[in-house]
Structures are given as structure tokens and as C-alpha cells.
Design an enzyme around this catalytic site. Structure first.
Site, short mmCIF file in Angstrom:
data_model
loop_
_atom_site.label_atom_id
_atom_site.label_comp_id
_atom_site.label_asym_id
_atom_site.label_seq_id
_atom_site.Cartn_x
_atom_site.Cartn_y
_atom_site.Cartn_z
N LYS A 9 50.35 127.59 28.09
CA LYS A 9 49.87 128.88 28.55
C LYS A 9 48.51 129.13 27.91
CE LYS A 9 51.05 132.80 26.90
NZ LYS A 9 51.75 134.05 26.53
N PRO A 190 41.76 131.60 24.15
CA PRO A 190 41.68 130.53 25.16
C PRO A 190 41.28 129.18 24.56
CG PRO A 190 40.58 132.53 25.92
CD PRO A 190 40.88 132.74 24.47
N ASN A 191 41.67 128.11 25.26
CA ASN A 191 41.30 126.74 24.91
C ASN A 191 41.81 126.30 23.54
OD1 ASN A 191 39.77 126.51 27.36
ND2 ASN A 191 38.14 127.71 26.37
N ARG A 192 42.86 126.96 23.08
CA ARG A 192 43.46 126.66 21.77
C ARG A 192 42.51 126.91 20.60
NH1 ARG A 192 47.02 127.13 24.77
NH2 ARG A 192 48.83 125.78 25.10
N LEU A 193 41.42 127.63 20.85
CA LEU A 193 40.49 127.97 19.77
C LEU A 193 40.89 129.34 19.20
CD1 LEU A 193 37.11 126.70 21.25
CD2 LEU A 193 38.57 125.62 19.53
#
Length: 214
Positions: A9, A190-193
Site C-alpha cells: 500500500k 510514499p515510496n517507502r521514504l
């Protein structure tokens, strides 16, 4: 083996930036706790995982309920003779963690645990429903028992014994206060950051704030 690699997600609900946070982690915890409660979608906002190092050298985690927090620390209650209670007395360095999926947030707290005063334990015990009071007396927590009927029968016996009488706190049941030395706030991005902000207690009792790489 079931492959879960496609379980993904995107975290996009909020952000955590240095110019909008307080100097004290308890104030930020208070803010996040009530935001989570108001947003909805979490049955027990005060549910937290308590991780200890057992006397066998293994870590163990379990979910308990936070019952109070303030500038001094975080309080929960348990049977002191349980596996958890014995582990904390053996090694009071423990970790608390909250995961609030509705807000895409985690809080991870490293701290030193100590027993609360008998007065604090008594005062909380006296607020519990009668069934919960008797349950604390019935349960030899973490010990092997022969059956569910064994528990139910003991409870029925105690209900008769204590009928019309005050139920006092057993001495082997009470609170632990966890005094934090490090608190990490994790906000999904977002983007696992993800945003990770860590508060670390210094020798002068001020908190050092650092951003950690996700």
C-alpha cells in the site's frame, strides 16, 4: 509457502517535519494519541506491544493496554508473577510500541520499567469491574493449568466467597511505570521514504531530536 510479496500500500495520509514538532516527545505522543482516537478505525488506541528479554534469553512481545501516561512515563498493569512480570524484574530494559494503522503511524519507546507504588496500584485496581478484580485473583498468569473449567470453577468459588465483600488487590498484581529514554515516531510516506523522528534523552534531561533514514 504463501507468497505475500504483492501485499503493498502507499502511505500518504500525513507527514512528520521538524518545524512542526514539540521539544518533548510526551507532548507529541499526546497529540498523536488523540488524533488517532478522533480519526476512528482503531478499537483500542491504548493497545501497545510490550517487548521484554526473558530469563531464558529470548525476546518476547505481547499486547497489553496502556492505562496512564504523563511526563514521568507510561503505566500498565499485570501480574508480577507472570512470565512478563518476572522478565521485567530480571531485566527492566523494555520496549513499548504502538501501531495506529488508521493514521499510518508507529511509536516505539525504549525505557526502564519499575513497579508503581502500592497506592497507585490500589487506586487503579479499585476502579476495575468486580469480575476483573476476581480474575486477577483467579489467574496464576503464565502457569500451566489443566483446563478452562478449572478457571471457571475457581471464579465461581470466589464469587461466592466475596459476595457482599470488598475485593482487595492481591500483592502480586500491580503496575509498571516505563520511564522513556528514547522515543521514535514513524509516519508512513510514499515510496517507502517514511518520516522517522527520534527523541533521545540526554544527561541534562533534555531531549535530542534526530531524523533517521527510513
Amino acid at each position: 509457502m504463501e507468497d505475500l510479496s504483492n501485499y503493498r500500500k502507499s502511505y500518504e495520509k500525513s507527514q512528520l517535519l521538524e518545524d512542526t514538532i514539540p521539544e518533548d516527545p510526551i507532548n507529541l505522543f499526546h497529540k498523536w494519541f488523540h488524533e488517532t482516537q478522533e480519526f476512528g478505525g482503531v478499537d483500542e488506541v491504548n493497545a501497545m506491544t510490550v517487548a521484554t528479554i526473558g530469563m531464558d534469553g529470548f525476546p518476547k512481545s505481547r499486547v497489553v493496554l496502556l492505562k496512564k501516561y504523563d511526563e514521568e512515563g507510561f503505566i500498565f498493569y499485570t501480574n508480577y508473577n507472570s512470565e512478563k512480570g518476572k522478565a521485567i524484574v530480571y531485566n527492566p530494559h523494555i520496549c513499548l510500541s504502538f501501531f495506529w494503522h488508521n493514521m499510518e503511524r508507529q511509536v516505539i519507546i525504549k525505557g526502564i520499567a519499575e513497579k508503581t507504588s502500592e497506592t497507585i496500584s490500589d487506586n487503579y485496581f479499585n476502579t476495575r469491574p468486580e469480575g476483573s478484580k476476581l480474575g486477577a485473583i483467579v489467574s496464576a498468569q503464565s502457569e500451566v493449568i489443566p483446563s478452562r473449567d478449572y478457571l471457571d470453577n475457581k471464579l465461581n468459588e470466589l464469587e461466592s466467597t466475596y459476595e457482599g465483600q470488598a475485593i482487595l488487590r492481591p500483592k502480586n498484581w500491580g503496575g509498571f511505570l516505563v520511564k522513556p529514554i528514547e522515543v521514535e515516531f514513524w509516519q508512513g510516506r510514499p515510496n517507502r521514504l517514511h518520516d522517522r523522528i527520534r527523541y533521545k534523552l540526554q544527561d541534562d534531561f533534555n531531549w535530542k531530536i534526530d531524523r533517521l533514514s527510513p
